[in-house]
Design a protein around this motif. Structure first.
Motif, PDB file in Angstrom:
ATOM      1  N   SER A  52      -1.613  -0.090  -0.104  1.00 43.29           N
ATOM      2  CA  SER A  52      -1.654   0.777   1.067  1.00 43.29           C
ATOM      3  C   SER A  52      -0.302   0.739   1.775  1.00 43.29           C
ATOM      4  CB  SER A  52      -2.760   0.280   2.006  1.00 43.29           C
ATOM      5  OG  SER A  52      -2.758   1.047   3.175  1.00 43.29           O
ATOM      6  N   ARG A  83      -3.106   4.770   0.301  1.00 40.06           N
ATOM      7  CA  ARG A  83      -3.148   4.225  -1.060  1.00 40.06           C
ATOM      8  C   ARG A  83      -2.905   5.296  -2.129  1.00 40.06           C
ATOM      9  NH1 ARG A  83      -4.951  -0.694  -2.256  1.00 40.06           N
ATOM     10  NH2 ARG A  83      -5.869  -1.991  -0.636  1.00 40.06           N
ATOM     11  N   LEU A 133     -11.156   7.737  -1.150  1.00 40.80           N
ATOM     12  CA  LEU A 133     -10.500   7.059  -0.027  1.00 40.80           C
ATOM     13  C   LEU A 133     -11.267   7.279   1.276  1.00 40.80           C
ATOM     14  CD1 LEU A 133      -6.742   7.675  -0.924  1.00 40.80           C
ATOM     15  CD2 LEU A 133      -7.968   5.499  -0.942  1.00 40.80           C
ATOM     16  N   ASP A 149     -12.931   4.250   3.397  1.00 39.15           N
ATOM     17  CA  ASP A 149     -12.728   4.078   4.824  1.00 39.15           C
ATOM     18  C   ASP A 149     -14.069   3.954   5.545  1.00 39.15           C
ATOM     19  OD1 ASP A 149     -10.638   3.986   6.865  1.00 39.15           O
ATOM     20  OD2 ASP A 149     -11.691   5.723   7.693  1.00 39.15           O
TER      21      ASP A 149
END
Lengths: 318, 432
Positions: free
Chosen positions: B235, B289, B338, B342
């Protein structure tokens, strides 16, 4: 989340930091030589006064400079700074240095001591650029930054890259390992030196050969009252003023002058009043000092700095 | 008027391009081990020396030292620098006196030019000082066994000399070359600046049994080979985005703009209720990322999707248009992943399969990744709850009061202040 730290003036009385105190007096002594460029009374002093204004009081007293400008970023406590202003000749400017500096009068030579609370970052470099753009021949810039190595060793280079917001300002040979001990101070000086050189190259591209500006580093102090600190800086002059610079003969006259990467370490031994009075009676002296019970390295340290050694004593003013 | 308006770093980079071109011609599909380009940059002289094949007398006559390039001359294979323009332009930008000495497998020549004198001549032609080719070269081939090129520029312009003596300039040059030529560096080409070898970490993507990046190879008209990679890595908001290479030279770095498909919108419905619907969101640090790599390769550099300066992508080129469509398609499942990742991080659930898949994966170099048209990753876990249900409390109190409590509790973090005071209340008031 960790609570934000307070501004340094709230936790430290500037008068009581012995290494800083010594540095200030050394700087004042060297600045005295600038008469080769112009009478000192024509110089302006620009600093970050904080409520103590210690540097202002000293430079006015010792050098007779009376055009003084203090930049204060703590705009919420205006009245406190105004109340503490020790001399009528100090003008207060509230705001960030990067905003205030361009508006100052730059037609006469300036001594600017940019004495930051924090570490080297992009705003420091922005202030340096403003100085290089505006300063006339004979002007002096001094930059003080915190140089304590970051605690997380593996993130040191990365953190500096983020602080500077420019990767190319950190030479590629610098690794996380290099930041330890006084390494952060060494790296900070190199970056500041490179920034001044680069800014002057840009400025010079628009000037005639005789007017081209040159930077000569004079100071590279490492000292530690609590955190590791760096003060570096020097003089800017135009090519035709080179003889004046030679007249000052800084290197010959002051042994704390450092024109390269090697630093002058200000180290202050802890001595009692009786001890330093006793030692003074032997000074100046070429050989070793003698005193019962004082470690020999402390005697050596004292010998180097006794002329500027601070004498703090309790007193009450009414 | 001679062109002297390109940035100095770019001018030097152009000269390195010629070395890289040489390496590609010499070893079309191989490693560049033992090939080098050595730069010496000071306020007195600029030198670049390489052993990447040398410039033949023909190339010097017809491309390198000729103004404008004849149309009927064949294209140079795998060229990224334009011999016709780049080299001369760089020379004129840097200084007033230059020397080129080159030994190729079929010729040897030297050439010295004083730009001020040369400008006064009626014919703007370059002349060889020494030229050995054909039979004479064959006879003396032992003398010229090692192909190499040496360029030296002296009598530097004052502004250039001042730049060359700045450490910041040297650092910027090293950065630029290391980034631009990362592909060649990773293939073993040694580029040094003032004897410091440039380093470049090879591009990698996370992979494991649970996580597989998208890897595609395809051909486009004009005999363009395209390799596309998209997936995850560490990241880092500064490194996230798309990287586009043309014949080994990086022309877009960590791009997070619409050019590479971020914020790509698609209009859905044709009625009055017609709405715009975003297919790919604008870049956000939640996607720190994401990494994507596209490599365009072609023997004829003119068909590649780069601008004439070779420093940016040509958005209108058909090759880029076609590839961009595939880039957008490749991004979608990774963006979804992603977003889920999250969501998982901020949820109170104990089981976190996506986080686990990421943390248990290893970085793999692009060349070692297997072809996969789909992005393989675990699905977000359904809304099953294991362990007690947790809820978050958040509130603000005056700093002075918090400091007091924090001191009394002897803790550092504000979160601990909240937790400890809550536990105290629970114990003192609710559990008696």
């Amino acid at each position: 989340m960790i609570l934000n730290s307070k501004p340094s003036y709230e936790s430290i009385n500037y008068d009581l930091r012995p290494a800083k105190n010594i540095e200030r007096k050394m700087l004042a002594e060297a600045i005295g030589a600038l008469t080769a460029f112009a009478p000192l009374k024509t110089y302006s002093y620009v600093g970050f006064g904080s409520p103590y204004f210690t540097d202002f009081a000293l430079f006015h007293r010792v050098l007779g400079i009376s055009k003084m400008h203090s930049i204060e970023k703590d705009v919420d406590n205006r009245s406190r700074f105004e109340f503490n202003r020790p001399l009528a000749c100090i003008q207060l400017h509230f705001g960030r240095s990067t905003t205030v500096l361009p508006g100052l009068r730059w037609s006469d030579p300036v001594i600017a001591w940019l004495d930051y609370d924090g570490k080297l970052d992009h705003t420091v470099l922005a202030d340096i650029a403003i100085f290089c753009q505006n300063a006339v021949s004979g002007s002096v810039v001094l930059i003080s930054v915190n140089a304590r190595p970051e605690r997380q060793e593996h993130l040191r280079r990365k953190k500096l890259e983020n602080q500077l917001r420019a990767r190319y300002k950190i030479p590629p040979d610098i690794t996380n390992f290099d930041f330890g001990g006084w390494g952060t101070a060494t790296i900070s000086r190199r970056i500041i030196f490179n920034e001044i050189s680069e800014c002057l190259t840009r400025v010079n591209s628009g000037l005639q050969a005789a007017d081209k500006k040159k930077y000569e580093q004079l100071f590279n102090f490492h000292y530690k009252d609590s955190a590791e600190m760096l003060t570096t800086g020097g003089i800017i002059f135009k090519e035709t003023d080179h003889p004046r610079f030679n007249t000052c003969d800084f290197t010959e006259n002051y042994d704390f002058i450092r024109t390269q990467a090697d630093a002058y370490h200000i180290e202050v031994p802890n001595l009692t009043f009786r001890e330093f009075h006793y030692l003074n009676s032997q000074l100046p002296k070429q050989g070793h000092l003698s005193a019962k019970g004082i470690p020999s390295e402390d005697l050596e340290k004292y010998k180097r700095i006794y002329r500027w050694f601070p004498r703090f004593s309790e007193s009450e003013f009414y | 008027m001679i062109v002297r308006d390109i940035e100095l770093v770019d001018a030097v980079a152009d000269l390195v391009d010629n070395c890289v071109d040489g390496a590609r011609r010499l070893r079309p599909n191989g490693s560049y081990k033992k090939l080098y380009a050595a730069l010496e940059v000071s306020n007195l002289e600029f030198r670049i020396e390489d052993n990447c094949g040398g410039i033949t007398a023909d190339v010097a006559r017809n491309y390198a030292f000729r103004f404008g390039r004849p149309k009927d001359f064949p294209t140079l294979e795998h060229s990224i620098g334009q011999f016709g323009i780049g080299m001369k332009r760089a020379f004129f930008k840097i200084g007033l006196q230059f020397t080129v000495e080159s030994t190729s497998p079929i010729s040897h020549f030297t050439m010295t030019v004083n730009v001020s004198d040369w400008r006064r001549e009626p014919e703007w032609e370059f002349k060889f000082d020494e030229l050995i080719e054909g039979e004479e070269f064959l006879k003396r081939s032992k003398e010229f066994a090692h192909p190499e090129t040496l360029v030296s520029i002296t009598d530097l312009y004052p502004g250039v000399a001042a730049e060359f003596s700045l450490e910041n300039f040297i650092t910027r040059l090293k950065e630029k070359l290391a980034v631009k030529h990362q592909d060649s560096l990773n293939k073993g080409l040694q580029i040094t600046v003032n004897r410091d070898p440039l380093k470049s970490a090879p591009a990698t993507l996370l992979r494991s049994k649970l996580l597989k990046p998208i890897v595609e190879n395809f051909k486009l008209p004009g005999k363009i080979n395209v390799r596309l990679y998209a997936g995850l890595s560490e990241s880092d908001p500064n490194k996230a985005g798309w990287y586009v290479f043309c014949n080994g030279r990086l022309i877009l770095e960590a791009d997070q703009t619409e050019r590479t498909g971020w914020g790509e919108t698609k209009v859905t419905g044709e009625t009055s209720n017609q709405r715009k619907k975003t297919r790919i969101p604008y870049y956000h640090n939640q996607f720190a990322r994401f990494r994507g790599y596209v490599f365009f390769d072609a023997n004829n550099a003119a068909v590649l999707p780069w601008t004439t300066t070779k420093t940016d992508v040509d958005l209108n080129s058909p090759a880029f248009q076609a590839t961009r469509q595939r880039m957008v398609l490749a991004m979608r499942p990774i963006i979804d992943f992603l977003n889920d990742l999250d969501g998982e991080r901020s949820s109170e659930k104990r089981s976190k399969p996506l986080t686990k898949a990421v943390t248990s994966s290893r970085e793999g170099q692009l060349a070692t990744l297997k072809i996969s048209k789909v992005f393989v990753a675990p699905k977000a876990s359904p809304l099953t709850i294991s362990g007690p249900t947790l809820q978050r409390i958040s509130y603000q109190r005056p700093t002075a009061e918090i400091s007091l409590v924090r001191k009394t509790l002897k803790v550092r973090k504000l979160q601990e202040v909240g937790e400890r005071t809550f536990e105290y209340y629970l114990r003192a008031e609710c559990t008696k």
